[in-house]
Scaffold this motif. Structure first.
Motif, mmCIF file in Angstrom:
data_model
loop_
_atom_site.group_PDB
_atom_site.id
_atom_site.type_symbol
_atom_site.label_atom_id
_atom_site.label_comp_id
_atom_site.label_asym_id
_atom_site.label_seq_id
_atom_site.Cartn_x
_atom_site.Cartn_y
_atom_site.Cartn_z
ATOM 1 N N GLY A 33 0.823 -1.200 0.000
ATOM 2 C CA GLY A 33 0.000 0.000 0.000
ATOM 3 C C GLY A 33 0.856 1.248 0.000
ATOM 4 N N VAL A 34 0.276 2.352 0.509
ATOM 5 C CA VAL A 34 1.009 3.622 0.508
ATOM 6 C C VAL A 34 1.243 4.134 1.930
ATOM 7 C CG1 VAL A 34 0.468 4.597 -1.742
ATOM 8 C CG2 VAL A 34 -1.201 4.794 0.089
ATOM 9 N N PRO A 35 2.460 4.595 2.219
ATOM 10 C CA PRO A 35 2.687 5.222 3.517
ATOM 11 C C PRO A 35 1.791 6.454 3.634
ATOM 12 C CG PRO A 35 4.770 4.842 2.367
ATOM 13 C CD PRO A 35 3.668 4.599 1.381
ATOM 14 N N ASN A 36 1.054 6.541 4.725
ATOM 15 C CA ASN A 36 0.171 7.710 4.924
ATOM 16 C C ASN A 36 -0.124 7.834 6.412
ATOM 17 O OD1 ASN A 36 -2.928 6.808 5.499
ATOM 18 N ND2 ASN A 36 -1.834 5.236 4.354
ATOM 19 N N ASP A 37 -0.703 8.975 6.795
ATOM 20 C CA ASP A 37 -0.928 9.205 8.233
ATOM 21 C C ASP A 37 -2.393 8.984 8.633
ATOM 22 O OD1 ASP A 37 -2.143 11.355 7.113
ATOM 23 O OD2 ASP A 37 -0.957 12.872 8.135
ATOM 24 N N LYS A 38 -3.160 8.315 7.783
ATOM 25 C CA LYS A 38 -4.579 8.119 8.119
ATOM 26 C C LYS A 38 -4.951 6.678 8.412
ATOM 27 C CE LYS A 38 -6.282 12.196 5.762
ATOM 28 N NZ LYS A 38 -5.001 12.558 5.084
ATOM 29 N N LEU A 39 -4.565 5.776 7.523
ATOM 30 C CA LEU A 39 -5.105 4.408 7.625
ATOM 31 C C LEU A 39 -4.030 3.343 7.472
ATOM 32 C CD1 LEU A 39 -7.698 2.711 7.838
ATOM 33 C CD2 LEU A 39 -8.024 3.024 5.374
ATOM 34 N N MET A 40 -3.944 2.481 8.493
ATOM 35 C CA MET A 40 -3.005 1.346 8.469
ATOM 36 C C MET A 40 -3.773 0.070 8.777
ATOM 37 S SD MET A 40 0.212 0.598 11.052
ATOM 38 C CE MET A 40 1.455 1.614 10.336
ATOM 39 N N LEU A 41 -3.431 -1.009 8.107
ATOM 40 C CA LEU A 41 -4.005 -2.317 8.444
ATOM 41 C C LEU A 41 -2.872 -3.244 8.863
ATOM 42 C CD1 LEU A 41 -6.763 -4.369 6.853
ATOM 43 C CD2 LEU A 41 -4.479 -5.405 6.900
ATOM 44 N N ASP A 66 -8.815 -6.551 -0.849
ATOM 45 C CA ASP A 66 -8.888 -5.457 -1.842
ATOM 46 C C ASP A 66 -10.333 -5.188 -2.262
ATOM 47 O OD1 ASP A 66 -6.184 -5.002 -1.840
ATOM 48 O OD2 ASP A 66 -5.763 -6.196 -3.607
ATOM 49 N N LYS A 67 -11.097 -6.285 -2.403
ATOM 50 C CA LYS A 67 -12.500 -6.144 -2.812
ATOM 51 C C LYS A 67 -13.303 -5.408 -1.742
ATOM 52 C CE LYS A 67 -15.108 -9.566 -5.345
ATOM 53 N NZ LYS A 67 -15.466 -10.997 -5.341
ATOM 54 N N ILE A 68 -13.058 -5.799 -0.487
ATOM 55 C CA ILE A 68 -13.782 -5.178 0.643
ATOM 56 C C ILE A 68 -13.462 -3.682 0.716
ATOM 57 C CG2 ILE A 68 -13.952 -5.125 3.175
ATOM 58 C CD1 ILE A 68 -13.341 -8.233 3.024
ATOM 59 N N LEU A 69 -12.172 -3.366 0.619
ATOM 60 C CA LEU A 69 -11.767 -1.953 0.665
ATOM 61 C C LEU A 69 -12.374 -1.200 -0.516
ATOM 62 C CD1 LEU A 69 -7.967 -2.444 1.511
ATOM 63 C CD2 LEU A 69 -9.692 -1.502 3.054
ATOM 64 N N GLY A 70 -12.358 -1.861 -1.671
ATOM 65 C CA GLY A 70 -12.874 -1.238 -2.892
ATOM 66 C C GLY A 70 -14.357 -0.896 -2.795
ATOM 67 N N CYS A 71 -15.106 -1.689 -2.020
ATOM 68 C CA CYS A 71 -16.548 -1.446 -1.858
ATOM 69 C C CYS A 71 -16.823 -0.074 -1.260
ATOM 70 C CB CYS A 71 -17.169 -2.493 -0.929
ATOM 71 S SG CYS A 71 -17.403 -4.052 -1.722
ATOM 72 N N VAL A 72 -15.879 0.459 -0.489
ATOM 73 C CA VAL A 72 -16.087 1.796 0.091
ATOM 74 C C VAL A 72 -15.112 2.816 -0.529
ATOM 75 C CG1 VAL A 72 -17.147 1.055 2.266
ATOM 76 C CG2 VAL A 72 -14.646 1.202 2.112
ATOM 77 N N GLY A 73 -14.578 2.465 -1.677
ATOM 78 C CA GLY A 73 -13.749 3.427 -2.409
ATOM 79 C C GLY A 73 -12.330 3.563 -1.887
ATOM 80 N N LEU A 74 -11.861 2.569 -1.130
ATOM 81 C CA LEU A 74 -10.482 2.632 -0.622
ATOM 82 C C LEU A 74 -9.614 1.648 -1.419
ATOM 83 C CD1 LEU A 74 -11.188 2.621 3.239
ATOM 84 C CD2 LEU A 74 -10.500 4.596 1.848
ATOM 85 N N SER A 75 -8.376 2.037 -1.676
ATOM 86 C CA SER A 75 -7.494 1.117 -2.395
ATOM 87 C C SER A 75 -6.091 1.173 -1.811
ATOM 88 C CB SER A 75 -7.429 1.466 -3.877
ATOM 89 O OG SER A 75 -6.532 2.544 -4.076
ATOM 90 N N LYS A 77 -3.484 1.314 -3.497
ATOM 91 C CA LYS A 77 -2.663 2.230 -4.317
ATOM 92 C C LYS A 77 -2.708 3.657 -3.779
ATOM 93 C CE LYS A 77 -2.296 0.291 -8.910
ATOM 94 N NZ LYS A 77 -3.315 -0.174 -9.808
ATOM 95 N N GLU A 78 -3.832 3.986 -3.117
ATOM 96 C CA GLU A 78 -4.025 5.405 -2.750
ATOM 97 C C GLU A 78 -4.204 5.679 -1.269
ATOM 98 O OE1 GLU A 78 -6.579 8.272 -5.091
ATOM 99 O OE2 GLU A 78 -7.058 6.356 -6.042
ATOM 100 N N HIS A 79 -4.813 4.731 -0.529
ATOM 101 C CA HIS A 79 -5.338 5.142 0.772
ATOM 102 C C HIS A 79 -4.808 4.402 1.999
ATOM 103 C CE1 HIS A 79 -8.626 5.745 -2.277
ATOM 104 N NE2 HIS A 79 -8.529 6.967 -1.777
ATOM 105 N N ILE A 80 -4.224 3.237 1.831
ATOM 106 C CA ILE A 80 -3.968 2.408 3.033
ATOM 107 C C ILE A 80 -2.545 1.847 3.026
ATOM 108 C CG2 ILE A 80 -4.974 0.320 1.945
ATOM 109 C CD1 ILE A 80 -6.194 -0.310 4.769
ATOM 110 N N TYR A 81 -1.973 1.784 4.214
ATOM 111 C CA TYR A 81 -0.651 1.167 4.414
ATOM 112 C C TYR A 81 -0.907 -0.187 5.066
ATOM 113 C CZ TYR A 81 4.224 0.797 6.102
ATOM 114 O OH TYR A 81 5.525 0.403 6.348
ATOM 115 N N ILE A 82 -0.313 -1.230 4.515
ATOM 116 C CA ILE A 82 -0.606 -2.592 4.987
ATOM 117 C C ILE A 82 0.670 -3.260 5.490
ATOM 118 C CG2 ILE A 82 -1.481 -4.863 4.288
ATOM 119 C CD1 ILE A 82 -3.143 -3.488 2.143
ATOM 120 N N CYS A 83 0.583 -3.853 6.679
ATOM 121 C CA CYS A 83 1.731 -4.606 7.175
ATOM 122 C C CYS A 83 1.232 -5.767 8.041
ATOM 123 C CB CYS A 83 2.703 -3.712 7.929
ATOM 124 S SG CYS A 83 1.988 -2.856 9.331
#
Ligand code: URA
Length: 194
Positions: A33-41, A66-75, A77-83
């Motif tokens: 995902g992308v490093p960001n200061d809002k959303l981490m999984l 990815d499908k679940i996140l996509g259902c609410v417009g999150l991806s 590529k743009e919104h979440i950092y995953i570790c």
């Protein structure tokens, strides 16, 4: 700038030999995902495909995520950092051992400290138990907000592998509950973006 610090930690992690998993891994799996200061999984641990590719959540469970996140417009590529709680695959995908989790914890703590995400999703039992001291199972804890590190809001959610084993979408089913949770997460996420 802060994100450059992540690269330093990632490189250190790539040559880590602090526990026995370094002997069996193909790749360390530091983040996706992308490093960001809002959303981490935070998930559990890399599996077979993650170990091969060095990316978290790329197998079937990842596709569902990815499908679940996509259902609410999150991806990713743009919104979440995953570790994950640990960065190397445990043999046969067994649960991480306490000493493996302890050895790897410094990397996870650094990821949180550097990014200071406002929302942290704890994906599945292993991630939940790494942050919340409780005897309650994920079914009781999911969908609730907890106070997390660095003033974050943490929410336990079901692991997508669990959802893959539970097909029903009926009201009250795990998939239905996940849908409620992800909508709540998106609501809070949108407030952060205002
Ligand atoms: N399951 C996890 O918890 N993490 C991964 O990266 C892949 C599967």
């Amino acid at each position: 700038m802060a994100y450059e610090e992540l690269e330093v930690i990632k490189e250190k992690c790539a040559s880590c030999e602090k526990c026995g998993l370094c002997k069996t891994r193909t790749n360390t799996v530091f983040s996706g995902g992308v490093p960001n200061d809002k959303l981490m999984l935070i998930g559990e641990a890399p599996g077979f495909y993650e170990d091969k590719q060095g990316e978290p959540f790329v197998g079937k469970a990842g596709q569902l995520l990815d499908k679940i996140l996509g259902c609410v417009g999150l991806s990713r590529k743009e919104h979440i950092y995953i570790c994950n709680t640990i960065k190397c695959r445990p043999p046969e995908n067994r649960d991480p051992l306490p000493d493996e989790k302890a050895a790897c914890r410094e990397y996870l703590d650094k990821q949180i400290e550097i990014l200071k995400p406002r929302i942290i999703l704890l994906c599945g039992r292993v991630a939940v138990n790494s942050f919340i001291d409780t005897n309650q199972g994920i079914t009781k804890l999911r969908g609730k907000w907890f106070e997390g590190p660095h003033f974050s809001k943490m929410m336990p959610i079901f692991h997508p592998s669990y959802l893959l084993r539970n097909d029903s979408r009926e009201k009250g089913s795990p998939k239905w509950l996940m849908w409620q949770d992800i909508k709540e997460v998106k609501k809070v996420y949108d407030q952060l973006c205002k």
